[in-house]
Scaffold this motif. Structure first.
Motif, short mmCIF file in Angstrom:
data_model
loop_
_atom_site.label_atom_id
_atom_site.label_comp_id
_atom_site.label_asym_id
_atom_site.label_seq_id
_atom_site.Cartn_x
_atom_site.Cartn_y
_atom_site.Cartn_z
N THR A 22 -2.86 1.80 5.54
CA THR A 22 -4.11 2.18 5.28
C THR A 22 -4.21 3.66 5.59
N THR B 296 0.69 -1.29 0.10
CA THR B 296 -0.01 -0.03 0.12
C THR B 296 0.90 1.37 -0.02
N ASN C 37 -4.84 -5.64 4.52
CA ASN C 37 -5.63 -5.12 3.15
C ASN C 37 -6.59 -4.24 3.59
N THR D 131 -2.82 1.79 -5.63
CA THR D 131 -3.54 2.42 -4.45
C THR D 131 -4.48 3.80 -5.29
N VAL E 196 -12.09 0.20 3.74
CA VAL E 196 -12.40 1.47 5.12
C VAL E 196 -13.47 2.03 4.44
N SER F 252 -11.00 4.14 -0.68
CA SER F 252 -11.21 2.70 -0.70
C SER F 252 -11.76 2.30 -2.37
N ASN G 158 -7.15 -1.30 3.89
CA ASN G 158 -7.25 -0.29 3.01
C ASN G 158 -8.26 -0.47 1.80
#
Lengths: 123, 521, 450
Positions: free
Chosen positions: B293, B101, B268, B454, B273, B378, B270
């Motif tokens: 995250t 991430t 994970n 990302t 969320v 997200s 992230n």
């Protein structure tokens, strides 16, 4: 005569002493070997139990005893030159010698031809 | 690495491209600081001693020599500036390292973490002088609990793996408290290496569960493994193949029925969320990597921060210290049984109170995004990964059908017969100006390439990345195409490094002899 | 939202390229009912920089920064002056926003600084090798105890009463969970304990701190010999690494593992974290050392370069057989440490240590001149313990209102020991002025007289 396991160890028995190593195929899969951890002499290892550890740059694998026995000798040369396993896996790159307790365990192992076929089957 | 662990394509000696200095324009060589020693120079000015030294060191002899080099400030600044220029980073490059991430690190967060009111607080100041710091920890805890739908959170763990250790300790403590003996922990084969390492560190036996053909936990195989000796499952969701575990609620229910606890590896988080709350999925404990995250910087490998959210069943066992809010403001419970609290706490994870500097950054990130922005982030992370998957799946071999979550997984089938491996492709990508994706992880597919763009990457960058990978995949199939890959990278401060030599004869520090050898060669 | 590059048009076009109608089509694997239909309730919407600065600035303003008042706090975290260039350099994006250096060709910056860090840590501790850092001193201590158990194949650990209680508690926690035994000596303010009675031939290691929590310093050579005679290892904890600029290092006293809190060099107090754990040992133990290691090698052109090495000890390869479950180090804090120590160098590091010690002697002499106050240590570096006529915590709380941060009352760390309640830990660094010392002395004199 060399006998092989499915985990790519080999054993050569002369008299009651078996010499153990990893196959040429195994060393090729591992890549450059950088370290080996050898067992204490006098230790008894059951068939299938961890006998040694072999490390390459990015992998570590256990070496299992192909047959049961008491460790009588280890290949000290590997401590200084683990590359022997890459250059001569089934000769000078041996790991240890054991006093075989039950020679009948050898029967379950593959001979060279059977092992070759087995490896080819792995793709 | 290449298969052998050492470069196979070497050329030693000067070529026409070599310069007199060895520097190449902006690409400068840098000696070690120990090779720049100028005895008597100093990068700090400290008051001189007036009069003879007096010491009060009891029976300890005064030290005469340490072995550090002396450099004035300009040399030190140039040295570390030059070193920095040898790194790829998120600021400079797309860094699609799956599972890690690598999102944008806002500088506002750095600025706020450096406010003296946070950075210059001693951890053992009287609590009356740190009420704002305790408020910040409490506020961050509130965000974490709300986003996960969990009732409690332990803030002190120093990183993700440390959070895992904390969560699994809470599980061990809860099982002990029930007077039970449970020794087995189920871990899917796709798990991060930290999961089995953590379970083993606490004396659990690790029992590996196979994956299904679609890259998820095999529910039937999982249920077969359940029994009265199962302490927990350690499951990553979304999992390390970038997929959401569809059966997660069934897994949690069956596990709870059997008396086990559900540890979720939150690496994970992230991806979800603001979209899914782990508390709604039956999770008992989950660590949150604030450095992934919530964008606290990775810093070349830490520091991280790994708070662990806990279910009601595990909350009583949480480690000290923790913040409580009373009539006189905030308090810290620092000891087992202090003021009738923390009676069942399993102990302490870390010195002092956790990674405060990271807490400030993470809260700044959360406040900046808000509930709406976190959800959007997200969604964009998932959108970007699926965009990459869609843009590449006819050219590279996707390991599993989509949709994926925040990362897209490919394997090396598309390279078959080319003589080019995953690693070679990654090195060629470096020459194209991208940091490589994660390689050879997860272990469940052959020659894995795990791409996590990302939410920080623009559509334009993604298009360029996709086009580059498509181009490289074509080139790998060209006749004689492999050669260029095997010798890549070419446009970097160093070419492929000999990892075999490094591991066989480890040189882990500089010694004066090192420099002499260099000079001789 | 300023951090998200996509426009609504981008998102629409991208969904179309993927071949789905809406973003939630990509979340179709989430069980029905678990997918939220909108932003989570109870949290505010996004905020501009100004608003975030106001919100966090308000919290920061509720605290008293240690540097804004006379401060004598230590006990494992020390306020030193950090040169401006340290914080500038660690904020360079190439350091700040890079990951663990798994791709060495584009990570030589991080790798070379780690190699320099390892060399510096080995040098200051007097040891042969060091790793690339741990979370903090306390977790490094726990890892050292685990390592000693692996090396000796024993599981009994003896803790000196001079070790910081947080270090002991973190270690005890791990030892309890792994089925070992931890034996602990009584708190030792004056450095008079003898650990020899606790040492037996089942002992894996003895853990001592130098200077101790209470500031006492000692030559550990005899203890090291006694440990080795029993086949045990000596683990030495250092919570104030500046002391290594003046004192004979643990390596020269016979330590087998040295763990330290590196915060003092390069890092702010940060209310307790992030800090940087140092871990050093003997070359022959390196394969049992936890954590990351950077090693020197050559590249395809024969040029010197650096890589992460011996990683088969680590969790990502060895999984359940790893030496530790640790994944990250404390990279950026280690970088700050390295840059600050480079700026100090041999000359500056030594002088910094001297300066701390000189000021501490001056402070100890001034405070011990107060009736009712006595200094307990026969030898110390930059921190010492004073005994007061009443509970130290209440005096500290009253002085905080002046405001003077008078030190750490031992009761903060030993809550269940009323006999230690009159003890106050007083730390002095180069940031302490003579005026600070005088203000503390006057205030303490007044409190003690009451």
């Amino acid at each position: 005569m060399l006998k092989f396991t499915e985990d790519h160890e080999w054993v050569r028995v002369e008299g009651e002493i078996g010499t153990v190593g990893i196959s040429d195929y195994a060393q090729e899969q591992l890549g450059d070997v950088v370290f080996v951890e050898l067992p204490d002499i006098g230790k008894t290892i059951a068939k299938g139990d961890e006998a040694a550890v072999v490390e390459s740059v990015k992998a570590a694998s256990e070496v299992y005893a192909p047959v049961e026995g008491e460790v009588t000798q280890v290949n000290e040369a590997l401590n200084d030159n683990p590359g022997l396993i890459n250059s001569d896996a089934q000769g000078d790159g041996w790991f240890l010698k054991i006093k075989v307790t039950d020679a009948s365990q050898l029967e379950a192992l593959m001979d060279e031809a059977a092992y070759k076929a087995y490896v080819e089957g792995l793709g | 690495m290449n298969r052998q662990g050492r470069p196979t394509h070497t050329h030693v000696g000067k070529g026409p491209e070599d310069t007199f200095t060895g520097d190449r324009g902006l690409m400068a060589e840098a000696k070690l600081i120990f090779e720049q020693d100028s005895p008597g120079a100093c990068g700090v000015d400290l008051p001189r001693r007036d009069g003879p030294a007096s010491t009060r060191l009891g029976n300890v002899p005064v030290r005469s020599h340490v072995g550090l080099p002396d450099l004035a400030e300009p040399r030190a600044v140039r040295h570390y500036t030059r070193l920095s220029q040898k790194n790829m980073s998120i600021d400079g490059q797309m860094y699609p390292l799956g599972s890690c991430t690598m999102k944008h690190n806002p500088r506002l967060n750095e600025k706020l973490a450096r406010l003296p009111g946070f950075a210059d607080l001693h951890p053992l100041q009287p609590l009356s002088t740190v009420q704002g710091a305790l408020e910040l920890i409490d506020t961050l805890a509130h965000w974490l609990k709300t986003l996960t739908g969990m009732p409690a959170v332990a803030m002190s763990p120093g990183a993700g793996a440390h959070g895992e250790l904390c969560g699994m300790m809470a599980i061990r403590a809860a099982i002990d408290d029930r007077g039970e003996t449970r020794t087995r922990v189920l871990v899917p084969e796709s798990a991060h290496g930290t999961n089995p390492a953590t379970a083993a560190a606490l004396g659990f036996t690790v029992d590996t569960i196979k994956a299904t053909d679609d890259g998820r936990v095999d529910l039937a195989a999982f249920k077969d493994r359940l029994g009265p000796d199962v302490a927990a499952i350690m499951l990553t969701n979304p999992n390390t193949c970038g997929l959401f575990e569809r059966d997660i609620i069934d897994i949690a229910d069956a596990l709870h029925e059997a008396g086990g606890y559900f540890y979720c590896d939150g690496a994970n988080f992230n991806a979800i969320v603001g979209k899914v709350r782990p508390g709604d999925l039956g999770v008992d404990a989950m660590h949150i990597n604030l450095h992934k995250t919530f964008s606290t910087p990775h810093g070349g490998g830490g520091p991280g921060s790994g708070p662990v959210v806990l279910s009601d069943a595990l909350a009583p066992f949480a480690p000290v210290p923790f913040v409580v809010h009373g009539p006189d403001g905030f308090r810290l419970v620092e000891h087992h049984g202090q003021d009738g609290e923390a009676e069942k706490s399993f102990g302490r994870m870390k010195g002092f109170h956790g990674q405060m500097g990271m807490f400030v950054r993470a809260l700044a990130y959360m406040l900046s995004h808000g509930a709406d922005g976190l959800r959007q982030a997200s969604e964009d992370a998932v959108l970007n990964a699926n965009y990459v998957l869609a843009g590449l799946q006819d050219k590279l071999t996707a390991s599993f059908p989509g949709p994926c979550m925040h990362e897209a997984l490919f394997d090396d089938r598309f390279l078959k017969g080319t003589g080019v491996g995953t690693l070679d492709l990654a090195k060629a990508l470096i020459d194209e100006g991208f940091h490589p994706m994660t390689m050879y992880f997860p272990l469940v597919v052959h020659g894995a390439l795990l791409i996590e763009p990302t939410e920080s990457e623009s559509r334009e960058t993604l298009d360029r990345f996709i086009a580059t990978l498509r181009h490289l995949a074509d080139r790998a199939h060209d006749e004689d195409g492999a050669e260029a890959f095997l010798s890549a990278p070419h446009h970097t401060p160093r070419r492929r490094l000999d990892e075999t030599a490094a591991a066989r004869q480890p040189i882990l520090r500089w010694t004066p002899e090192t420099t002499q050898q260099e000079a001789a060669e | 939202m300023r951090y998200l590059p996509h426009t609504a048009a981008d998102r629409t076009a991208m969904l179309a390229a993927i071949g789905v109608d809406s973003i939630d089509d990509l979340f179709k694997d989430v069980p029905a009912g678990a997918l939220l239909s909108g932003p989570i309730d109870g949290l505010p919407p996004h905020e501009g920089e100004l608003g975030v600065e106001r919100a966090l600035g308000r919290m920061a303003a509720r605290n008293v920064p240690a540097g804004s008042v006379p401060s004598f706090l230590g006990a494992g975290a020390y306020r030193h002056h950090v040169p401006a260039s340290v914080d500038y350099l660690i904020q360079r994006g190439e350091f700040l926003t890079a990951y663990t250096p798994y791709q060495p060709e584009v990570s030589q910056g991080t790798l070379q600084t780690l190699f320099e860090f390892q060399t510096q840590v080995a040098a200051i501790t007097g040891m042969e090798v060091a790793n690339a850092s741990m979370y903090d001193g306390a977790t490094a201590c726990a890892e050292a105890v685990m390592m000693a158990a692996r090396l000796t194949r024993r599981d009994r650990t003896v803790f000196s009463g001079g070790v910081h209680p947080h270090y002991r508690d973190v270690t005890r926690n791990l030892v309890d969970f792994t089925g070992g035994t931890l034996v602990e000596a009584d708190p030792d303010p004056t450095g008079t304990e003898t650990l020899l009675d606790l040492l037996d031939d089942q002992t894996a290691c003895v853990v001592v701190q130098n200077p101790t929590l209470f500031g006492q310093v000692a030559d550990l050579s005899e203890l090291a010999d006694a440990c080795h005679a029993k086949g045990a290892l000596l683990v030495v904890v250092v919570t104030e690494v500046v002391s290594l600029g003046l004192m004979t290092p643990p390596g020269d006293m016979g330590a087998d593992i040295v763990v330290a809190e590196g915060q003092s060099i390069g890092n702010s107090l940060n209310f307790g974290g992030p800090y940087v754990g140092l871990f050093a040992t003997r070359q022959r133990f390196v394969r049992q050392m936890p954590g990351r290691l950077c090693g020197q090698t050559v590249d395809a052109d024969g040029k010197r370069g650096f890589v992460l090495t011996l990683s088969t000890r680590e969790q990502h390869i060895r999984r359940e057989k790893a030496t530790s479950n640790i994944c990250t180090n404390s990279g950026l804090c280690a970088l700050a440490f390295t840059i600050h120590l480079t700026l100090l160098g041999e000359t500056g590091f030594h002088r910094l240590a001297e300066l701390n010690h000189e000021l501490a002697i001056a402070a100890a002499d001034r405070l011990s001149s107060i009736d009712g106050v006595s200094v307990l240590n026969s030898g110390f570096f930059n921190e010492f313990t004073i005994s007061l006529p009443g509970p130290a915590a209440s005096i500290v709380d009253r002085l905080a209102e002046e405001p003077i941060l008078a030190g750490v009352p031992v009761s903060r760390l030993y809550r269940d020991r009323p006999d230690l309640a009159p003890l106050l830990l007083v730390a002095v660094t180069e940031t302490t002025t003579e005026d600070d010392i005088e203000r503390l002395a006057i205030a303490l004199g007044r409190e003690v007289a009451q």
